[in-house]
Scaffold this active site. Structure first.
Site, PDB file in Angstrom:
ATOM      1  CG  ASN A 138      -1.853   1.196   1.265  1.00 58.70           C
ATOM      2  OD1 ASN A 138      -1.470   2.318   0.952  1.00 58.70           O
ATOM      3  ND2 ASN A 138      -3.105   0.956   1.634  1.00 58.70           N
ATOM      4  CB  THR A 186      -0.170   2.235   4.931  1.00 63.68           C
ATOM      5  OG1 THR A 186      -0.050   1.149   4.012  1.00 63.68           O
ATOM      6  CG2 THR A 186      -1.632   2.593   5.091  1.00 63.68           C
ATOM      7  CD  GLN A 211       4.850   1.646   9.415  1.00 67.47           C
ATOM      8  OE1 GLN A 211       4.374   2.547  10.100  1.00 67.47           O
ATOM      9  NE2 GLN A 211       5.436   0.610   9.967  1.00 67.47           N
ATOM     10  N   GLY A 241       9.898  -6.540   4.716  1.00 69.96           N
ATOM     11  CA  GLY A 241       9.434  -5.678   5.812  1.00 69.96           C
ATOM     12  C   GLY A 241       9.836  -4.230   5.613  1.00 69.96           C
ATOM     13  CD  GLU A 277      11.693  -3.180  13.500  1.00 72.62           C
ATOM     14  OE1 GLU A 277      12.272  -3.209  14.575  1.00 72.62           O
ATOM     15  OE2 GLU A 277      11.356  -4.217  12.884  1.00 72.62           O
TER      16      GLU A 277
END
Lengths: 782, 181
Positions: A676, A679, A683, A746, A749
């Site tokens: 997405n 979003t 992040q 991922g 972070e």
């Protein structure tokens, strides 16, 4: 069961009403909270296929902007009482006496729990010591008279109102027998350190003779870097609302690990896992700070003893006292290179603060495992033990502070060589994982560097430090690389329900503390089933749902994606079994069909199509339910898998005052497929903002005589504010990872890493001063 | 004391003040009235999560004692939308992804609306150049400065600023919600 959608609001309103009864106030005329929040999916009637990647708005957005999303401290039980804590004022010793008399006499007092009357409970189990363990320590919880850190809870007071509880708790006094405590980093190091342990192995690696290679290198840097304690500081303080129903415990938690917390509470309290039900539908930020803690246990135990439902919200200071953060580090970073810029030696050693049984190593050195081809490598991490609250994992633990050291050193070497720092990094790109020799699944950091440099205008950078000035302001540019290891949890499981109305529900115990998980998982499910978003309902963040999917290691999307894909395959196989003989799909195998337009179609002949609704209706089925697991993450054993970031920064430093302003920031990511775009950008920006704090403003200060945290407030611990945050540009390569589910690695972070170094390197370019101690305060530039 | 001055008007409805004078306006809303839209982040005026509007001005409700607000008009995030129709600032926050976890969001939204009134009244900020101006302009720098009392830990600052700027440009920032309409 709690959902991301608004359908349970009626139930919540009822609970709120219960909380209001007896307050002596007319409530019926108050504005209703039940103004309909339409599911935003209803507005985005995009076909299912192609939903992955779309910048869809958050599905819970309308609830959040209305203030109607219920967080943990907003669930209410009839007869509920409020908790307040009293904290120890010494770092180590014994409680000789604890006087609760004045508290018990205070108005509204209901109950007080101390080590004297607390029920017998097992200690918490630290992360990774068991599948569902999620603690930061294994210390007894109010089971003895021992004080282990300054700020340890010594009493839980319950009263009818929060004001009464706070007042009563303030009346509790204790006397202590103090013991010598280790209260400073210097003292801890002098006591002797121990080699850190990760996964049962000591953290010590040597490839070749790095010290000798360093000594022989044409160009080298050998420096010490310091990073301070930090706290997560989610704006929502840790809170929990609990009630016992017989031997069953209902917990509304602010958590990124609901299944872990249910299991943990059961094992601590000595009841069965199925007797604990934990929900956490909305979490006001977590960042690694909201796993299993002492406060949930204290709330449950005092609720049991008092016979009353309990709301326990930590005060802001209480969050600092009970929940540790990023550990303090001291790092030696030595990097040697030949005249051609090829690295010949990398030494990354150092000491992090640590507490007994903490599962969080603060492994700053991890970033040096795989970043560059260096020929020789030396890694070592020592732990220094302080008598302080157990350290926790904070967004990009280890790597955030380790990348500051490594990427600052790379910049120093570039300056020494007179080489562009990006070219230097590209020159040292490894062909395979330098440590394991495994092939990279997908590594496109060079492309990220090139794209970022072009967009940022890197060619305009003057490589000579302190060469660009506008009035009193010195201007500089810097860059830094970040990486974050791919992770997928093996415990992923999901339940998929398809109905004869052609709608689907996906049940998975994943969490959304703002990361976008709810939106992204809905999107993936719709995409996998070729449904519209408004035909898919997600139920999540509830320990009664399938899956062990903690919000950890930037792994929720990969874990859930693998699970949803597996569930879809299972559902397709089951649907084929239900086909009538006259179905257009009759006789086809799972390999020959693809979800399409709300049903299944023959892959190479889409005209042969039957909708889910038709298949189920004609099979006289109301619904089809399948449960699937994502399987073990074998891809991580066969490939070196990381997400990568190339971060660019421009700073302005006031030549008179030393004030530092980040004026431009760009992150160029290589993280596989972006599920997405909206979003994900959130992040990326979020990590970079937190890294502005890491670089420039954040530090948890503790008194080196007493080990008491001195700035436990948002007024004195400085997170970046609007005025500190420039427009942040984010771009990504978008190259799918062939080894990852959906091609996505991922992202949560990633951008914490590299950003602090980019800022520090820009400060060097602006001022000529190399600061190796975070945060970079103005006094270090004067 | 008149009837009007002995009650607090919360989103247009008169409510009796709490008996306990220690109760903050924030806790009164959340724990007594069940209005949880206003958030508690620090309870000491450091984060802005509890920002709401009193007589059109933004205040930190954690630093306000409820009993001092009799005779005043309190507007919380719950009263901004008009039924199904979100307040323009709420919609702008969704459109520009001006939040992640959502916990600071009601405070950011109320703060932005209160800020609009300050601009109209010419209230200067730390970065205002012309202190005598009748009406302050909302430059990007002014917006960031004036919103810096509202912390966001998720890092949604760019989206928040974009949402507020958009609503301001559309002339919708000073709409103080259903209760005022």
């Amino acid at each position: 069961m709690n959902e991301w959608s608004s359908s349970k609001r009626g139930d919540l309103s009822r609970r709120r009403m219960l909380g209001v009864v007896g307050a002596g106030v007319v409530v019926s005329a108050l504005p209703s909270r039940s103004g309909a929040a339409t599911r935003p999916g209803a507005q985005a009637r995009t076909a299912g296929e192609g939903l992955v990647g779309a910048p869809l708005p958050r599905i819970e957005g309308p609830l959040k902007v209305r203030g109607a999303a219920p967080y943990a401290a907003e669930f209410t039980f009839a007869g509920m009482v409020y908790a307040a804590l009293a904290f120890s004022t010494i770092a180590k010793g014994r409680i000789i006496s604890i006087d609760t008399g004045a508290a018990e006499a205070a108005p509204g007092f209901v109950h007080v729990m101390t080590h004297v009357n607390a029920p017998r409970m097992r200690p918490m189990m630290p992360w990774a010591s068991s599948e569902k363990a999620a603690g930061n320590d294994a210390w007894p919880i109010m089971q003895d008279d021992r004080v282990r850190w300054n700020g340890q809870p010594i009493a839980v007071v319950l009263a009818e109102t929060q004001e009464q509880a706070d007042h009563a708790a303030s009346l509790i006094s204790a006397t202590y027998e103090e013991e010598p405590a280790t209260t400073s980093f210097a003292q801890a190091k002098a006591n002797g350190t121990e080699t850190a342990v990760l996964g049962g192995q000591p953290v010590h690696i040597e490839i070749g003779d790095a010290e000798a290679a360093l000594a022989a290198a044409a160009v080298s840097v050998d420096a010490t870097f310091h990073t301070p304690y930090q706290n997560h500081n989610a704006i929502e303080p840790h809170a929990v609302t609990v009630a016992w129903h017989g031997n069953e415990l209902e917990v509304h938690d602010a958590s990124q690990s609901v299944v872990h917390n249910a299991w943990s509470l059961a094992q601590i309290l000595g009841i069965e896992e199925h007797q604990v039900h934990v929900t956490s539908p909305y979490v006001g930020g977590s960042f690694g700070g909201k796993f299993m803690g002492m406060h949930q246990v204290l709330a449950a135990a005092s609720s049991r003893l008092s016979g009353r439902p309990v709301r326990l919200t930590l005060s802001r200071a209480g969050v600092y006292r009970l929940v540790g953060g990023r550990a303090l580090t001291e790092q030696r970073l030595a990097l040697g290179a030949g005249r051609d810029g090829r690295f010949v030696a990398l030494i990354h050693t150092g000491t992090s603060t640590h507490t007994p049984d903490s599962p969080h190593p603060e492994l700053a050195q991890f970033v040096s495992y795989s970043s560059y081809a260096t020929g020789t490598l030396k890694i070592d991490l020592q732990w220094a033990h302080l008598d302080m609250v157990a350290n926790a994992a904070m967004r990009a633990p280890g790597e955030a502070v380790g990348s500051f050291a490594l990427e600052s050193a790379v910049d120093e070497v570039a300056v020494a060589l007179g080489m562009d720092p990006i070219e230097l990094r590209i020159r040292n790109e490894p062909q395979a994982d330098p440590l394991t020799g495994l092939p990279f699944s997908s590594r496109n950091i060079v492309e990220a560097w090139r794209a970022g440099a072009k967009r940022f205008g890197w060619e305009r950078r003057n490589p000579t430090p302190r060469a660009v000035r506008q009035g009193d302001w010195l201007i500089g540019m810097g860059c830094g690389a970040g990486s974050h290891m791919y992770a997928r949890e093996s415990g992923g499981a999901a339940r998929l329900t398809l109905t004869k109305h052609g709608t689907a529900t996906i049940d998975i115990a994943a969490h959304d503390a703002g990361m976008g998980t709810a939106t992204v998982l809905t999107q993936i499910t719709a995409d996998q089933l070729a449904l519209r978003l408004d035909q898919v309902r997600l139920r999540a963040a509830d320990s009664a749902l399938p899956g062990v999917v903690p919000g950890i290691g930037s792994s929720q999307t990969t874990t859930a994606a693998a699970t949803i894909i597996a569930a879809q395959r299972k559902a397709v196989a089951e649907l084929l079994k239900l086909l009538r003989r006259d179905s257009p799909l009759a006789g086809l195998t799972a390999d020959e069909v693809t979800p399409r337009d709300g049903g299944l179609a023959k892959t190479d002949d889409p005209a042969r199509h039957e909708s889910y609704s038709s298949i189920l209706t004609r099979a006289r089925r109301d619904e089809l339910v399948v449960e699937a697991t994502g399987g073990n993450p074998t891809e991580s054993e066969q490939y070196s898998m990381y997400s990568y970031a190339a971060v660019f920064c421009e700073v302005r430093v006031n030549a008179v005052t030393g004030e530092i302003r980040v004026s431009r920031l760009l992150g160029s990511m290589d993280c596989g497929r972006v599920v997405n775009a909206r979003t994900a950008a959130g992040q990326f920006r979020g990590g970079m903002v937190m890294a502005i704090g890491l670089a420039l403003t954040e530090e948890t200060l503790y008194d080196e005589r007493t080990a008491r945290i001195m700035n436990p407030s948002l007024s004195e611990y400085h997170v970046p504010v609007h005025a500190d945050v420039p427009e942040i540009d984010v771009i990504w390569t978008g190259i799918p990872d062939p080894q990852a589910p959906l091609g996505a690695r991922g992202i949560g972070e990633l951008s914490m890493n590299g950003t602090a170094a980019a800022i520090a390197n820009a400060v060097h370019n602006a001022t000529g001063t190399r600061v190796r101690r975070l945060p970079i305060t103005l006094d270090q530039l004067l | 004391m008149s009837a009007e001055s002995s009650v607090i008007r919360v989103n247009g409805t008169a409510v009796a003040p709490p008996g306990d004078p220690r109760v903050s306006l924030l806790d009164f809303l959340r724990e007594t009235l069940g209005l949880h839209g206003t958030k508690k982040g620090c309870d000491q005026g450091g984060c802005g999560a509890c920002t709401l509007l009193v007589d059109g001005e933004r205040i930190l409700s954690c630093l306000a004692l409820a009993v001092q607000y009799t005779g005043r008009d309190v507007v919380t995030v719950e009263a901004l939308a008009d039924g199904d129709r979100l307040h323009p600032v709420q919609q702008a926050f969704i459109d520009h992804d001006g939040f992640q976890c959502g916990y600071c969001t009601p405070g950011q939204i109320c703060s932005a609306i209160g800020m609009a009134g300050e601009l109209e009244r010419g209230v200067p900020s730390h970065v205002t150049e012309d202190l005598s101006a009748k009406r302050a302009e909302l430059t990007a720098e002014e917006l960031r400065e004036r919103m810096s009392g509202n912390l966001c830990r998720c890092g949604a600052h760019n989206g928040i600023v974009a949402a507020i700027a958009k609503a301001h440009q559309a002339g919708q920032l000073s709409d103080s919600g259903r209760a005022a309409r």
